[in-house]
Structures are given as structure tokens and as C-alpha cells.
Design a protein around this motif. Structure first.
Motif, short mmCIF file in Angstrom:
data_model
loop_
_atom_site.label_atom_id
_atom_site.label_comp_id
_atom_site.label_asym_id
_atom_site.label_seq_id
_atom_site.Cartn_x
_atom_site.Cartn_y
_atom_site.Cartn_z
N SER A 68 8.04 12.50 0.61
CA SER A 68 7.53 12.51 -0.77
C SER A 68 7.47 11.09 -1.33
CB SER A 68 8.41 13.39 -1.66
OG SER A 68 8.38 14.73 -1.21
N ARG A 69 8.54 10.29 -1.00
CA ARG A 69 8.54 8.91 -1.49
C ARG A 69 7.38 8.12 -0.90
NH1 ARG A 69 14.14 9.53 -0.56
NH2 ARG A 69 14.20 8.07 1.21
N LYS A 70 7.10 8.36 0.36
CA LYS A 70 5.98 7.68 1.00
C LYS A 70 4.66 8.09 0.33
CE LYS A 70 8.35 7.50 5.48
NZ LYS A 70 8.39 8.03 6.86
N GLY A 71 4.52 9.38 0.04
CA GLY A 71 3.32 9.85 -0.64
C GLY A 71 3.18 9.25 -2.02
N GLY A 72 4.30 9.15 -2.74
CA GLY A 72 4.26 8.57 -4.08
C GLY A 72 3.82 7.11 -4.05
N LEU A 73 4.26 6.36 -3.06
CA LEU A 73 3.89 4.94 -2.96
C LEU A 73 2.40 4.77 -2.72
CD1 LEU A 73 6.90 3.61 -0.83
CD2 LEU A 73 6.40 3.05 -3.21
N ILE A 74 1.84 5.54 -1.79
CA ILE A 74 0.41 5.39 -1.50
C ILE A 74 -0.42 5.91 -2.67
CG2 ILE A 74 0.07 7.63 -0.32
CD1 ILE A 74 -1.63 6.08 1.74
N GLY A 75 0.12 6.91 -3.40
CA GLY A 75 -0.57 7.43 -4.57
C GLY A 75 -0.63 6.39 -5.69
N LEU A 76 0.48 5.68 -5.93
CA LEU A 76 0.49 4.64 -6.97
C LEU A 76 -0.48 3.51 -6.62
CD1 LEU A 76 4.34 4.47 -7.69
CD2 LEU A 76 2.56 5.28 -9.26
N ALA A 77 -0.56 3.15 -5.34
CA ALA A 77 -1.51 2.12 -4.93
C ALA A 77 -2.93 2.58 -5.18
CB ALA A 77 -1.31 1.78 -3.45
N ALA A 78 -3.20 3.87 -4.92
CA ALA A 78 -4.53 4.42 -5.17
C ALA A 78 -4.88 4.39 -6.65
CB ALA A 78 -4.60 5.85 -4.63
N CYS A 79 -3.90 4.69 -7.51
CA CYS A 79 -4.12 4.62 -8.95
C CYS A 79 -4.52 3.21 -9.37
CB CYS A 79 -2.86 5.03 -9.70
SG CYS A 79 -2.52 6.79 -9.67
N SER A 80 -3.84 2.22 -8.84
CA SER A 80 -4.13 0.83 -9.19
C SER A 80 -5.54 0.45 -8.78
CB SER A 80 -3.11 -0.09 -8.51
OG SER A 80 -3.40 -1.43 -8.77
N ILE A 81 -5.94 0.88 -7.60
CA ILE A 81 -7.29 0.56 -7.12
C ILE A 81 -8.34 1.21 -8.02
CG2 ILE A 81 -8.91 0.92 -5.21
CD1 ILE A 81 -6.46 0.71 -3.32
N ALA A 82 -8.06 2.43 -8.41
CA ALA A 82 -9.00 3.14 -9.27
C ALA A 82 -9.08 2.51 -10.66
CB ALA A 82 -8.60 4.61 -9.37
N LEU A 83 -7.98 2.02 -11.18
CA LEU A 83 -7.95 1.43 -12.51
C LEU A 83 -8.66 0.08 -12.55
CD1 LEU A 83 -4.28 2.29 -13.52
CD2 LEU A 83 -6.36 3.12 -14.65
N GLY A 84 -8.63 -0.66 -11.45
CA GLY A 84 -9.30 -1.95 -11.41
C GLY A 84 -8.68 -2.92 -12.40
N LYS A 85 -9.53 -3.57 -13.21
CA LYS A 85 -9.03 -4.56 -14.16
C LYS A 85 -8.16 -3.93 -15.25
CE LYS A 85 -13.18 -4.32 -17.04
NZ LYS A 85 -14.28 -5.09 -17.65
N ASP A 86 -8.28 -2.62 -15.45
CA ASP A 86 -7.45 -1.94 -16.45
C ASP A 86 -6.03 -1.67 -15.96
OD1 ASP A 86 -9.54 -1.90 -18.20
OD2 ASP A 86 -10.27 0.07 -17.57
N SER A 87 -5.77 -1.98 -14.68
CA SER A 87 -4.43 -1.70 -14.14
C SER A 87 -3.36 -2.51 -14.87
CB SER A 87 -4.38 -2.01 -12.65
OG SER A 87 -4.63 -3.40 -12.42
N GLY A 88 -3.76 -3.62 -15.50
CA GLY A 88 -2.80 -4.43 -16.23
C GLY A 88 -2.15 -3.69 -17.37
N LEU A 89 -2.81 -2.63 -17.88
CA LEU A 89 -2.25 -1.85 -18.98
C LEU A 89 -1.12 -0.95 -18.53
CD1 LEU A 89 -5.68 -0.80 -20.61
CD2 LEU A 89 -4.14 -2.64 -21.35
N TYR A 90 -1.02 -0.70 -17.21
CA TYR A 90 -0.04 0.26 -16.69
C TYR A 90 0.88 -0.38 -15.63
CZ TYR A 90 -3.77 3.19 -18.59
OH TYR A 90 -4.73 3.74 -19.40
N LEU A 91 0.94 -1.73 -15.65
CA LEU A 91 1.65 -2.40 -14.55
C LEU A 91 3.13 -2.05 -14.51
CD1 LEU A 91 0.15 -5.99 -14.19
CD2 LEU A 91 0.23 -4.16 -12.51
#
Length: 746
Positions: A68-91
Motif C-alpha cells: 500500500s505504501r508503494k502504491g501511495g508513493l507512485i500515486g502521489l507522483a502521478a498527482c504531481s505530474i497531473a497538476l503540473g505548474k499548479d503542484s506548487g500549491l500542494y507541495l
């Protein structure tokens, strides 16, 4: 994990895939999460975006189940990629759970955390700078990870932070923060790990390159003490690196480094005596030392104004005096004890870059004094110290003469050094002290010297206030001296203390005495040296030492090439100055009868020489006395007395020369010297055979007339008086010895 729990907006399929043990299935789930978040971004649905990130963080990345921890890590990375320049709001929400996984016991999970953070940083770029501290803290832990894959991943992330993140901020200048991190970098350079030391060495090298490119933006003064500390470490790599930095600082910052001179010298001077095992450190230290010395200029001296005294301390405000930390004495900059070389000295600046740099010598002189006093210090360090002292006396004489009284004893002591080069440098410093106009007292004092006919070139020096310093045992009653205006009040003090040292260290006189006096005759005025020494020896109470010293001076006078001009000056006695010098030498030379005769031979006073030899019949003839006559005969055969031997051809005009030589012959036993002189006298021609028609017609020419200003009768009386004193002393010694012998027998 509870499968029935609601993870909306994540679908059951995504949840199932994130918990799968296979990486490929978790990757598919990450792609679905990326698609889902992109839709929320397009809709500007921040609530759902936060909910997705919170779910991945709390329910997966921080889960107790490893998959589950491994899944959570790859999921958070996917969120960041999807957010793009807006990822700074959720860093903050994205980074914190990932950093927590850096401490996981599973090395694979730590690797995935590195991978996830790499993707987050790559997208957010400069927005991660506010979180740099926590990121660096996490990276520092993984840099030494035992798993090579994790370590490799951390290095990739490290390079990403330096290349993409830091360079994305155009206004950042790490040189501004270098004073805060420099000490830490040097400590890391001493790490046990070879790779860490190598990486730190590269970092320091890059910083030094930047310093050379932009010296105007470097805070040199704030980092000087850091370098002083690390230049004194026992670690060769740290010491060499710190010394290289110090060299560049001195060359780039220039006079900004002057207030730290005492600390720099404390670190640099011992390195100059390193052997070939530390050749690199020694070479860099030498360049640093030379560069620092060039910063001291005549402008650093105080104005040439009359001063009431010359012994007060160097004036400086309390906050401008460098202090040495970690010492019980709490003394000024550079103060040290017998173990100063084993400690690490830290110094406070005497000024800042914003204020004009003022050179204060208190700390510098103390450091130099300490190193010169330490017998364990190597020869090259002592030479460097003496070069510094000489440089300071040349460039800042008025400031330096405030410290002369404290330096003078150790400079005299250094004359006993084993190295000729050290002694030569020491003599250069002493000669500069003795001849510098800055050392001249204003009041020459009353005339109370010997009863000699003085000339306009003579100056009575020490003042009444200095009489106590000069009136040492063995020079009782001596309060002033004649010397030329080129000498100052320290010259006579130097001569007195030098003779005192010869008296207490007879080996020094025997082994190094001629070398020291000959070098001084080159550095100073030879006439002044012989005049002053003769004047001092005239009052010497130790008659045996006076006789020995006069013999040594006479040998130097007759044989040294350095004294060619002085011999020529004495040879003819044409001037009042030369006659005055002869009288002064004669009175002291009377301590040794044979040297007195040789002085008369040198000055062509043959009649007086004959009169002296006639007095030898009243003296106690000892083996030592005959040995000195033997040496004089050997000297007569040397090139020095070529003119004397040629004068033997003119028998009529030099009868007392021949009589004097026959007198010496009669004193000698049947020895090799007797044979040598006898053969020479056999070569004296018959005066009748040398007469020519012109010479018969010419009026007979008398011997060279005695100088009318010299009272030879008085000189002869003085000779008898001195020799009577010697005879009395010898009898007293003999009487004491006989008394002791009788006590032993009884």
C-alpha cells in the motif's frame, strides 16, 4: 486495508491496483490517478484534488502494509505530474509523506520514495525552494544508504535539485551564504568516508572557482578565522585545502586580510618548516606568507612626530585588539605560551571591510616573538620570522621601535642558533635596529666618555635615562659612547650585550664570534663596531675575557677581507679620525701585549712597537704569550704585511722596524717561528750595498714622523698600567690556587 471503505473519488479498481504487489499493476493505477486529477484541474475542483492527495497520503503512503505504501508513493507522483505548474500549491501535502518513507526499513520502499520525490521536484522546479531544508535533510540521510540502488537514486535527486531547482532562481548567490556553511564543509572534509571527502573536496573547489570569478561579492573578513582554524588542523587534506583558500584570500582580498595577520602567521609559519612529506602544504604556505608580507607598506607606519618615549604599547582601542580564544591569559592577539603551537588560535578582526584598514603590530610581534622563542620550531620558520621582523623594521620602523625592548633579548639569544643562515638573518635585524633613524633618542646625553680627542663625526649616545640599561656587570661606569650619526642609541646597547654574550658563552665567541663580527662589519660601519667594542672592553672587569676578546678582534682586523678599507685607514693615520680610532683601539688592545705590537705594525708605528717589545722583558712570559708571538710571526709572512716586508729594503729609514723584529726573534725559543723570522731578517740587505749616486747626494730621509696629535708616551704608560693589572690578577688567582692546594694537602 478495509476493502469496503469508501476511497472516492478513487475507484475500487484504482484502489485494488494500488495495493497490488506487482509494480506494473500499481503503475496502471497511477496512470488512472493522473487522468482523474487532470480532469479536476480542468474543472478547477481544488476540493477533490486535496481529497485525492490526502487519501493517497493517509490511507496508502503512511499505511502499515508495504505494498500500500508503494502504491501511495507512485500515486502521489502521478498527482504531481497531473497538476503540473499548479503542484506548487500542494507541495507540503505531496512531499511530507514521501519524506517519511525515506526512513522505511525496506530498501525497495526507500528507493520508490526517491523516485516519487524526483518526479515531484522535476515538475514543481523552483516552487520547492521553501521546502529545501527538509528535502536536504532527507537527502543527507540517503547519501550514506547501504543499499546501492537507494544511494544512486538519492544522487539523481541531488543533481536535480542543484541543476533544475537552484538554477531556476536567477538571483540566488550562494557566496552570500558561504560564511555560514564554510566551517561545516571543512568538517565534512574530515569525514571517515573516502567518497564523502572526495565529494566535499569537489564542492569546495567549485566555491573557490566562484570566489576567483567574483571576488567583489565575497565576504572575506567573515571567513578569515574559519580558515585560520582549519589551517592548524592535523588532517593533511583539510590543512592543504584551507591553506590554498588562505592563499587566494590574501591575494584577492589584499589589505582586508591585514587585521587577521597574527592569526594567519600563527597558522602559516609552522608549515614553512615541513619536510618533503608535506611539501605541498609547505609550498602553499610559503606563497601565502610572501603575499601577506607584501601587504605591509610604509603607509602603515605612524607619522614621523616626536614622541616622549619609545616603550609604550601599540595604541589601539580595546575592541580593535585581536583576542585569542581558548587561552587562560586572555591576552592580546597572538599571545601564546610554551605549548602555543599545539593549540588552535582564533582571532577577532581589528577592523572591517567598511573601515580603513589599520595595521596594529601588537599581535603580529607577539606571534613572531613566540615562534622565535620556541626552540622546537624548525629552521625555515625561524628564518621566516626574522624576515618578517626585518620587513616590519624597514616598512614601519616607528611602530616597530615600540616593541624593540621586548624583542631585543630573544634576538640576542638567537645569535647562538645552530644555523648560519638564521644567525645571518638575525644580524640583519639587529643591524637595522642599531642603524635606523627611528631608534635615535632626542637627547644624546652628557659627554662622559673616555679621554679621547673626539672629532665632529662622533656622537655620544645613550641618554642619562638609558645609563642603567647599559651599566651591566663587566661594563661598570660605562654611560656613553662615541659613534657616527648613522648609528642610533640601540647600537651601543647592542655592542654591550653582544660582548656580554661572548663573555658568558665562550664557545659562541670561539665558534661563531669571527663570523658574527665580520657580518656586522658588512651590515654596519666597521669603524663604529671596532671603536665601540674597544671602548667597552677598556672598562671590562674580567681581564682574561678582555684579553681573549681583543685577540679575536685583532685577528679579524688583520685577516678579514671585509675590513680592507679599515686597515687602509689605519695604515697611514693621515686623518684625525684614523688617529682617534688608533688611540681607542690601542687602549683596549693593551689587554694583550702581542696584539698591541701587531696594531703598531699595522699602523706603521715601528718605533713605538720597538718600545713596547722592550717592555716585554718586565712581563710574565707564559706559554700562551709565546704562542701569540708565534702567530704574529706567521701573520708577518701573510699578504696583509706585504708592505712591511718591502719596507725592510729601506734599512736606513726603518731601523725601528728591524729592531722590533729582532726583538720578537729574541723572545722566541728555538722553534719553527724562530727559524722563519730569522730567515726573513737574514734577507735584509746591507744598507751600504743599496746606496746609489743619487741617494748619496740626496739628503738623508728620516723615518715616517710620528703623528703629532698622538701622545705615544702616555700610551706607553697606559700599556704598563693595564699589564700591571693583568699581572696582579694572575697572582691573585695563583695565590688562591696555592691556598686551595695547601688545604687539600692538610
Amino acid at each position: 486495508m478495509n476493502p469496503e471503505k469508501d476511497f472516492a473519488p478513487l475507484t475500487p479498481n484504482i484502489v485494488r491496483a494500488l495495493n497490488d504487489k506487482l509494480y506494473e499493476k500499481r503503475k496502471v493505477a497511477a496512470l488512472e490517478i493522473e487522468k482523474l486529477v487532470r480532469e479536476f484541474v480542468a474543472q478547477n475542483n481544488t476540493v477533490q484534488i486535496k481529497h485525492v492527495i490526502q487519501t493517497l497520503s493517509q490511507e496508502f503512503a503512511l499505511s502499515q502494509h508495504p505494498h500500500s505504501r508503494k502504491g501511495g508513493l507512485i500515486g502521489l507522483a502521478a498527482c504531481s505530474i497531473a497538476l503540473g505548474k499548479d503542484s506548487g500549491l500542494y507541495l507540503k501535502e505531496l512531499i511530507e509523506p514521501v519524506l517519511t518513507c525515506f526512513n522505511d526499513a525496506d530498501s525497495r520502499l526507500r528507493y520508490y520514495a526517491c523516485e516519487a520525490l524526483y518526479n515531484i521536484v522535476k515538475v514543481a522546479r523552483g516552487a520547492v525552494l521553501p521546502h529545501f531544508n527538509v528535502l536536504f535533510d532527507g537527502l543527507s540521510k540517503l547519501a550514506a544508504d547501504p543499499d546501492p540502488n537507494v544511494k544512486s537514486g538519492s544522487e539523481l535527486l541531488d543533481r536535480l535539485l542543484k541543476i533544475l531547482v537552484l538554477e531556476s532562481v536567477p538571483d540566488i548567490n550562494l557566496l552570500d551564504y558561504l560564511p555560514e556553511i564554510l566551517d561545516g564543509l571543512f568538517q565534512i572534509l574530515g569525514d571517515n568516508g573516502k567518497e564523502i571527502r572526495k565529494m566535499c573536496e569537489v564542492v569546495l573547489g567549485e566555491f573557490l572557482k566562484e570566489i576567483k570569478k567574483n571576488p567583489s561579492s565575497v565576504k572575506f573578513a567573515e571567513m578569515a578565522n574559519i580558515l585560520v582554524i582549519h589551517c592548524q588542523t592535523t588532517d593533511d587534506l583539510i590543512q592543504l585545502t584551507a591553506m590554498c583558500w588562505m592563499r587566494e584570500f590574501v591575494q584577492l582580498a589584499g589589505r582586508v586580510m591585514l587585521p587577521y595577520s597574527s592569526g594567519i602567521l600563527t597558522a602559516v609559519l609552522p608549515c614553512l618548516a615541513y619536510d618533503d612529506r608535506k611539501k605541498s602544504i609547505k609550498e602553499v604556505a610559503n606563497v601565502c606568507n610572501q603575499s601577506l608580507m607584501k601587504l605591509v607598506t610604509p603607509e602603515d607606519d605612524e607619522p614621523d612626530e616626536p614622541r616622549p618615549g619609545q616603550r609604550q604599547a601599540d595604541p589601539a582601542p580595546d575592541d580593535a585588539l585581536p583576542k585569542q580564544e581558548g587561552t587562560a591569559s586572555g591576552g592580546p592577539d597572538g599571545s601564546c605560551d610554551s605549548s602555543f603551537s599545539s593549540g588552535i588560535s582564533v582571532f577577532t578582526a581589528a577592523s572591517t571591510e567598511r573601515a580603513p584598514v589599520t595595521l596594529h603590530l601588537d599581535g603580529i610581534v607577539q606571534v613572531l616573538n613566540c615562534h622565535l622563542s620556541d626552540t622546537a620550531i624548525g629552521m625555515m620558520t625561524r628564518i621566516a620570522v626574522l624576515k618578517w621582523l626585518y620587513h616590519l623594521y624597514i616598512k614601519t620602523p616607528r611602530k616597530m621601535f615600540r616593541h624593540t625592548d621586548s624583542l631585543f633579548p630573544i634576538l640576542l639569544q638567537t645569535l647562538s642558533d645552530e644555523s648560519d643562515e638564521v644567525i645571518l638573518k638575525d644580524l640583519e635585524v639587529l643591524a637595522e635596529i642599531a642603524s635606523s633613524p627611528a631608534g635615535q633618542t632626542d637627547d644624546p646625553g652628557p659627554l662622559d666618555g673616555p679621554d679621547l680627542r673626539t672629532s665632529h663625526s662622533e656622537l655620544q649616545v645613550p641618554t642619562p635615562g638609558r645609563a642603567g640599561l647599559l651599566n651591566t656587570s663587566g661594563t661598570k661606569g660605562l654611560e656613553c659612547s662615541p659613534s657616527t650619526p648613522t648609528m642610533n642609541s640601540y647600537f651601543y646597547k647592542f655592542m654591550i650585550n653582544l660582548l656580554k654574550r661572548f663573555s658568558s658563552e665562550r664557545k659562541l665567541l670561539e665558534v661563531r664570534g669571527p663570523f658574527i663580527i665580520r657580518q656586522l662589519c658588512l651590515l654596519l660601519n666597521a669603524e663604529n663596531i671596532f671603536h665601540s667594542m674597544a671602548d667597552i672592553l677598556l672598562r671590562e672587569e674580567d681581564l682574561k675575557f678582555a684579553s681573549t676578546m681583543v685577540h679575536a678582534l685583532n685577528t679579524i682586523l688583520l685577516t678579514s677581507t671585509e675590513l680592507f678599507q679599515l686597515r687602509n685607514q689605519l695604515k697611514d693615520l693621515k686623518t684625525l679620525e684614523s688617529q682617534n680610532l688608533f688611540c681607542c683601539l690601542y687602549r683596549s688592545w693593551c689587554h694583550n701585549p702581542v696584539t698591541t705590537v701587531s696594531l703598531c705594525f699595522l699602523t706603521q708605528n715601528y718605533r713605538h712597537a720597538y718600545d713596547l717589545i722592550q717592555k716585554f722583558g718586565d712581563l710574565e712570559v707564559t706559554v700562551d704569550f709565546l704562542a701569540e708571538v708565534d702567530k704574529l710571526v706567521q701573520l708577518i709572512e701573510c699578504p696583509i704585511f706585504t708592505y712591511l716586508r718591502l719596507q725592510l729594503l729601506d734599512v736606513k729609514n726603518n731601523p725601528y722596524l728591524i729592531k722590533a723584529l729582532y726583538g720578537l726573534l729574541m723572545l722566541l725559543p728555538q722553534s719553527s717561528a724562530f727559524q722563519l723570522l730569522s730567515h726573513r731578517l737574514q734577507c735584509v740587505p746591507n744598507p751600504e750595498l743599496l746606496q746609489t749616486e743619487d741617494s748619496l747626494k740626496a739628503a738623508p730621509k728620516s723615518q715616517k714622523a710620528d703623528s703629532p696629535s698622538i701622545d705615544y708616551a702616555e700610551l706607553l704608560q697606559h700599556f704598563e698600567k693595564v699589564q700591571n693589572k693583568h699581572l696582579e690578577v694572575r697572582h691573585q688567582r695563583s695565590g688562591r690556587a696555592d691556598h686551595l692546594d695547601r688545604r687539600v694537602v692538610l
